[in-house]
Design a protein around this motif. Structure first.
Motif, PDB file in Angstrom:
ATOM      1  N   ARG A 185       0.834  -1.203   0.000  1.00 23.55           N
ATOM      2  CA  ARG A 185       0.000   0.000   0.000  1.00 23.55           C
ATOM      3  C   ARG A 185       0.866   1.250   0.000  1.00 23.55           C
ATOM      4  O   ARG A 185       0.586   2.221  -0.702  1.00 23.55           O
ATOM      5  CB  ARG A 185      -0.938  -0.013   1.199  1.00 23.55           C
ATOM      6  N   ALA A 186       1.937   1.255   0.786  1.00 20.90           N
ATOM      7  CA  ALA A 186       2.855   2.402   0.808  1.00 20.90           C
ATOM      8  C   ALA A 186       3.484   2.601  -0.558  1.00 20.90           C
ATOM      9  O   ALA A 186       3.604   3.727  -1.041  1.00 20.90           O
ATOM     10  CB  ALA A 186       3.933   2.197   1.863  1.00 20.90           C
ATOM     11  N   PHE A 187       3.878   1.514  -1.206  1.00 22.01           N
ATOM     12  CA  PHE A 187       4.517   1.610  -2.525  1.00 22.01           C
ATOM     13  C   PHE A 187       3.523   2.074  -3.579  1.00 22.01           C
ATOM     14  O   PHE A 187       3.862   2.854  -4.471  1.00 22.01           O
ATOM     15  CB  PHE A 187       5.116   0.265  -2.943  1.00 22.01           C
ATOM     16  N   ALA A 188       2.274   1.588  -3.510  1.00 17.57           N
ATOM     17  CA  ALA A 188       1.256   1.987  -4.482  1.00 17.57           C
ATOM     18  C   ALA A 188       0.961   3.477  -4.359  1.00 17.57           C
ATOM     19  O   ALA A 188       0.886   4.189  -5.366  1.00 17.57           O
ATOM     20  CB  ALA A 188      -0.016   1.169  -4.264  1.00 17.57           C
ATOM     21  N   ALA A 189       0.807   3.957  -3.137  1.00 18.54           N
ATOM     22  CA  ALA A 189       0.538   5.378  -2.943  1.00 18.54           C
ATOM     23  C   ALA A 189       1.735   6.219  -3.375  1.00 18.54           C
ATOM     24  O   ALA A 189       1.569   7.328  -3.894  1.00 18.54           O
ATOM     25  CB  ALA A 189       0.195   5.652  -1.479  1.00 18.54           C
ATOM     26  N   TYR A 190       2.939   5.686  -3.188  1.00 21.17           N
ATOM     27  CA  TYR A 190       4.143   6.402  -3.608  1.00 21.17           C
ATOM     28  C   TYR A 190       4.123   6.686  -5.107  1.00 21.17           C
ATOM     29  O   TYR A 190       4.670   7.701  -5.561  1.00 21.17           O
ATOM     30  CB  TYR A 190       5.391   5.589  -3.239  1.00 21.17           C
ATOM     31  N   ALA A 229      -3.921   9.363  -2.410  1.00 18.15           N
ATOM     32  CA  ALA A 229      -4.582   9.733  -1.163  1.00 18.15           C
ATOM     33  C   ALA A 229      -5.658   8.715  -0.780  1.00 18.15           C
ATOM     34  O   ALA A 229      -5.779   8.333   0.387  1.00 18.15           O
ATOM     35  CB  ALA A 229      -5.181  11.134  -1.279  1.00 18.15           C
ATOM     36  N   ILE A 230      -6.403   8.261  -1.767  1.00 19.19           N
ATOM     37  CA  ILE A 230      -7.436   7.245  -1.496  1.00 19.19           C
ATOM     38  C   ILE A 230      -6.787   5.977  -0.975  1.00 19.19           C
ATOM     39  O   ILE A 230      -7.232   5.379   0.015  1.00 19.19           O
ATOM     40  CB  ILE A 230      -8.283   6.970  -2.763  1.00 19.19           C
ATOM     41  N   ILE A 231      -5.714   5.543  -1.623  1.00 21.11           N
ATOM     42  CA  ILE A 231      -5.031   4.310  -1.207  1.00 21.11           C
ATOM     43  C   ILE A 231      -4.477   4.425   0.205  1.00 21.11           C
ATOM     44  O   ILE A 231      -4.656   3.536   1.031  1.00 21.11           O
ATOM     45  CB  ILE A 231      -3.904   3.960  -2.204  1.00 21.11           C
TER      46      ILE A 231
END
Length: 107
Positions: A57-62, A98-100
């Motif tokens: 999730r951190a990587f996707a939002a990044y 932001a949603i993620i």
């Protein structure tokens, strides 16, 4: 701490990748690639500081942060101004990031 970590990670990743670009595509000395490697290690360290329960999730939002930072790099370093489509795409990416990252999760 999340936003500064994302921004530091993005700067390190973009500058690190640019070091390799300069070495391989622009004929710069190998020291550019060595510096790029060091910056990419810093990128990985900063990305692990993101406040998230899961790495994915951190990587996707990044990804959204990276896209915006890349356009900023293009404008500031490469002197190519983003157009309205670049800006619209960046806005959509930030909204997605932001949603993620910020949406409430059920346990």
């Amino acid at each position: 701490m999340t936003l500064p970590a994302y921004l530091a990670a993005a700067l390190c990743e973009i500058a690190g990748c640019f070091g390799f670009w300069a070495w391989l595509r622009m004929g710069k000395p190998v020291i550019w690639a060595i510096g790029g490697t060091a910056l990419l290690l810093c990128f990985a360290l900063f990305l692990t500081r993101i406040e998230s329960e899961t790495a994915g999730r951190a990587f996707a939002a990044y990804g959204g942060i990276y896209i915006c930072a890349s356009l900023g790099w293009m404008w500031a370093i490469e002197r190519a101004r983003p157009d309205r489509w670049d800006l619209l795409g960046a806005l959509l990416c930030i909204a997605g990031a932001a949603i993620i990252l910020l949406s409430p999760r059920s346990a």
